[in-house]
Design a protein around this motif. Structure first.
Motif, PDB file in Angstrom:
ATOM      1  N   VAL A  10      70.082  54.677  31.764  1.00 13.26           N
ATOM      2  CA  VAL A  10      69.245  54.652  32.986  1.00 13.26           C
ATOM      3  C   VAL A  10      69.977  54.318  34.191  1.00 13.26           C
ATOM      4  CG1 VAL A  10      67.093  53.610  33.951  1.00 13.26           C
ATOM      5  CG2 VAL A  10      67.270  54.623  31.832  1.00 13.26           C
ATOM      6  N   GLY A  11      70.934  53.074  34.104  1.00 12.02           N
ATOM      7  CA  GLY A  11      71.521  52.671  34.983  1.00 12.02           C
ATOM      8  C   GLY A  11      72.515  53.527  35.469  1.00 12.02           C
ATOM      9  N   LYS A  12      73.061  54.350  34.854  1.00  9.54           N
ATOM     10  CA  LYS A  12      74.120  55.300  35.216  1.00  9.54           C
ATOM     11  C   LYS A  12      73.573  56.677  35.989  1.00  9.54           C
ATOM     12  CE  LYS A  12      77.582  54.136  31.567  1.00  9.54           C
ATOM     13  NZ  LYS A  12      78.112  54.469  30.300  1.00  9.54           N
ATOM     14  N   ASN A  13      72.222  56.734  35.843  1.00 12.59           N
ATOM     15  CA  ASN A  13      71.508  57.704  36.260  1.00 12.59           C
ATOM     16  C   ASN A  13      70.491  57.428  37.422  1.00 12.59           C
ATOM     17  OD1 ASN A  13      72.543  60.576  34.852  1.00 12.59           O
ATOM     18  ND2 ASN A  13      72.152  58.787  33.141  1.00 12.59           N
ATOM     19  N   CYS A  14      70.597  56.219  37.527  1.00 13.60           N
ATOM     20  CA  CYS A  14      69.424  55.531  38.610  1.00 13.60           C
ATOM     21  C   CYS A  14      69.920  55.458  40.069  1.00 13.60           C
ATOM     22  CB  CYS A  14      68.928  54.241  38.318  1.00 13.60           C
ATOM     23  SG  CYS A  14      67.734  53.328  39.237  1.00 13.60           S
ATOM     24  N   PRO A  15      68.952  56.216  40.812  1.00 19.73           N
ATOM     25  CA  PRO A  15      69.307  56.182  42.367  1.00 19.73           C
ATOM     26  C   PRO A  15      69.349  54.930  42.672  1.00 19.73           C
ATOM     27  CG  PRO A  15      67.369  57.088  42.392  1.00 19.73           C
ATOM     28  CD  PRO A  15      67.968  57.038  40.751  1.00 19.73           C
ATOM     29  N   GLY A  16      68.728  53.993  42.510  1.00 14.68           N
ATOM     30  CA  GLY A  16      68.475  52.704  42.996  1.00 14.68           C
ATOM     31  C   GLY A  16      69.260  51.722  42.507  1.00 14.68           C
ATOM     32  N   TYR A  17      70.276  52.035  41.551  1.00 10.82           N
ATOM     33  CA  TYR A  17      71.089  51.031  41.026  1.00 10.82           C
ATOM     34  C   TYR A  17      72.126  50.226  41.991  1.00 10.82           C
ATOM     35  CZ  TYR A  17      74.918  48.854  38.383  1.00 10.82           C
ATOM     36  OH  TYR A  17      75.914  47.951  37.898  1.00 10.82           O
ATOM     37  N   ALA A  18      72.198  49.137  41.877  1.00 12.72           N
ATOM     38  CA  ALA A  18      72.891  48.199  42.896  1.00 12.72           C
ATOM     39  C   ALA A  18      73.596  46.925  42.138  1.00 12.72           C
ATOM     40  CB  ALA A  18      72.037  47.670  44.194  1.00 12.72           C
ATOM     41  N   PRO A  19      74.622  47.131  42.033  1.00 14.92           N
ATOM     42  CA  PRO A  19      75.421  45.887  41.156  1.00 14.92           C
ATOM     43  C   PRO A  19      75.167  44.318  41.553  1.00 14.92           C
ATOM     44  CG  PRO A  19      77.014  46.886  42.298  1.00 14.92           C
ATOM     45  CD  PRO A  19      75.857  47.946  42.452  1.00 14.92           C
ATOM     46  N   ASN A  32      80.025  48.686  32.806  1.00 13.80           N
ATOM     47  CA  ASN A  32      79.090  47.707  33.043  1.00 13.80           C
ATOM     48  C   ASN A  32      77.960  48.074  34.020  1.00 13.80           C
ATOM     49  OD1 ASN A  32      80.440  45.402  31.796  1.00 13.80           O
ATOM     50  ND2 ASN A  32      81.777  45.296  33.609  1.00 13.80           N
ATOM     51  N   VAL A  33      77.869  49.545  34.131  1.00  9.22           N
ATOM     52  CA  VAL A  33      76.749  50.114  34.893  1.00  9.22           C
ATOM     53  C   VAL A  33      75.390  50.273  33.920  1.00  9.22           C
ATOM     54  CG1 VAL A  33      75.997  52.032  36.221  1.00  9.22           C
ATOM     55  CG2 VAL A  33      78.288  51.155  36.447  1.00  9.22           C
ATOM     56  N   ARG A  34      74.541  49.478  34.000  1.00  8.76           N
ATOM     57  CA  ARG A  34      73.437  49.414  33.165  1.00  8.76           C
ATOM     58  C   ARG A  34      72.404  48.487  33.974  1.00  8.76           C
ATOM     59  NH1 ARG A  34      77.090  45.884  30.639  1.00  8.76           N
ATOM     60  NH2 ARG A  34      76.015  43.870  30.272  1.00  8.76           N
ATOM     61  N   CYS A  35      71.119  48.888  33.600  1.00  6.10           N
ATOM     62  CA  CYS A  35      70.179  48.033  34.270  1.00  6.10           C
ATOM     63  C   CYS A  35      70.290  46.634  34.439  1.00  6.10           C
ATOM     64  CB  CYS A  35      68.786  48.566  33.623  1.00  6.10           C
ATOM     65  SG  CYS A  35      68.401  50.106  33.699  1.00  6.10           S
ATOM     66  N   GLU A  53      60.656  56.286  35.217  1.00  4.55           N
ATOM     67  CA  GLU A  53      60.923  57.408  35.840  1.00  4.55           C
ATOM     68  C   GLU A  53      62.545  58.227  35.451  1.00  4.55           C
ATOM     69  OE1 GLU A  53      61.597  59.563  40.150  1.00  4.55           O
ATOM     70  OE2 GLU A  53      60.292  57.646  39.776  1.00  4.55           O
ATOM     71  N   VAL A  54      63.392  57.291  35.428  1.00  2.00           N
ATOM     72  CA  VAL A  54      64.810  57.587  35.182  1.00  2.00           C
ATOM     73  C   VAL A  54      64.504  57.989  33.762  1.00  2.00           C
ATOM     74  CG1 VAL A  54      67.092  57.102  35.143  1.00  2.00           C
ATOM     75  CG2 VAL A  54      65.668  56.479  37.294  1.00  2.00           C
ATOM     76  N   LEU A  55      64.141  57.091  32.855  1.00  2.00           N
ATOM     77  CA  LEU A  55      64.311  57.296  31.731  1.00  2.00           C
ATOM     78  C   LEU A  55      63.668  58.844  31.246  1.00  2.00           C
ATOM     79  CD1 LEU A  55      65.083  56.286  28.720  1.00  2.00           C
ATOM     80  CD2 LEU A  55      62.991  55.196  28.594  1.00  2.00           C
ATOM     81  N   GLU A  56      62.451  58.861  31.489  1.00  2.00           N
ATOM     82  CA  GLU A  56      61.557  60.235  31.569  1.00  2.00           C
ATOM     83  C   GLU A  56      62.370  61.409  31.765  1.00  2.00           C
ATOM     84  OE1 GLU A  56      57.688  61.522  33.102  1.00  2.00           O
ATOM     85  OE2 GLU A  56      57.249  59.584  32.085  1.00  2.00           O
ATOM     86  N   ASN A  57      63.227  61.482  32.974  1.00  2.00           N
ATOM     87  CA  ASN A  57      64.042  62.519  33.314  1.00  2.00           C
ATOM     88  C   ASN A  57      65.004  62.869  32.631  1.00  2.00           C
ATOM     89  OD1 ASN A  57      62.293  63.212  35.676  1.00  2.00           O
ATOM     90  ND2 ASN A  57      63.308  61.889  37.032  1.00  2.00           N
ATOM     91  N   LEU A  58      65.848  61.734  31.873  1.00  2.00           N
ATOM     92  CA  LEU A  58      66.811  62.048  31.009  1.00  2.00           C
ATOM     93  C   LEU A  58      66.152  62.579  29.637  1.00  2.00           C
ATOM     94  CD1 LEU A  58      68.634  58.605  31.141  1.00  2.00           C
ATOM     95  CD2 LEU A  58      69.279  60.817  31.956  1.00  2.00           C
ATOM     96  N   ASP A  59      64.987  62.236  29.245  1.00  2.00           N
ATOM     97  CA  ASP A  59      64.426  62.731  28.067  1.00  2.00           C
ATOM     98  C   ASP A  59      64.404  64.189  28.260  1.00  2.00           C
ATOM     99  OD1 ASP A  59      64.501  60.346  26.585  1.00  2.00           O
ATOM    100  OD2 ASP A  59      62.677  59.755  27.095  1.00  2.00           O
ATOM    101  N   GLN A  60      63.904  64.666  29.355  1.00  2.44           N
ATOM    102  CA  GLN A  60      63.817  66.208  29.689  1.00  2.44           C
ATOM    103  C   GLN A  60      64.736  67.082  29.730  1.00  2.44           C
ATOM    104  OE1 GLN A  60      60.955  66.439  33.094  1.00  2.44           O
ATOM    105  NE2 GLN A  60      59.435  65.144  32.161  1.00  2.44           N
ATOM    106  N   SER A  61      66.061  66.478  29.949  1.00  2.00           N
ATOM    107  CA  SER A  61      67.195  66.917  30.139  1.00  2.00           C
ATOM    108  C   SER A  61      67.772  67.340  29.005  1.00  2.00           C
ATOM    109  CB  SER A  61      68.293  66.443  31.138  1.00  2.00           C
ATOM    110  OG  SER A  61      68.138  65.325  31.152  1.00  2.00           O
TER     111      SER A  61
END
Length: 61
Positions: A10-19, A32-35, A53-61
């Motif tokens: 999720v962290g690697k695919n999240c548009p809102g990720y900010a370290p 180190n990119v993770r929630c 939301e991101v997890l759900e989108n990953l499951d669908q791909s």
């Protein structure tokens, strides 16, 4: 319970990720990119509600 693999995916695919600011440039790498290294991860959950939301989108791909 959220797994480490889910946090990473999720962290690697999240548009809102900010370290978290305390991470140095050397520490800020692909591993180190993770929630739980994101400023939006508070008390074990995403405070901007993107995790599910991101997890759900990953499951669908």
């Amino acid at each position: 319970m959220v797994s480490r693999q889910q946090l990473e995916s999720v962290g690697k695919n999240c548009p809102g990720y900010a370290p978290i600011e305390t991470m140095t440039n050397l520490e800020e790498n692909e591993e180190n990119v993770r929630c739980d290294t994101c400023i939006h991860w508070v008390n074990g959950r995403c405070n901007i509600d993107l995790f599910d939301e991101v997890l759900e989108n990953l499951d669908q791909s």
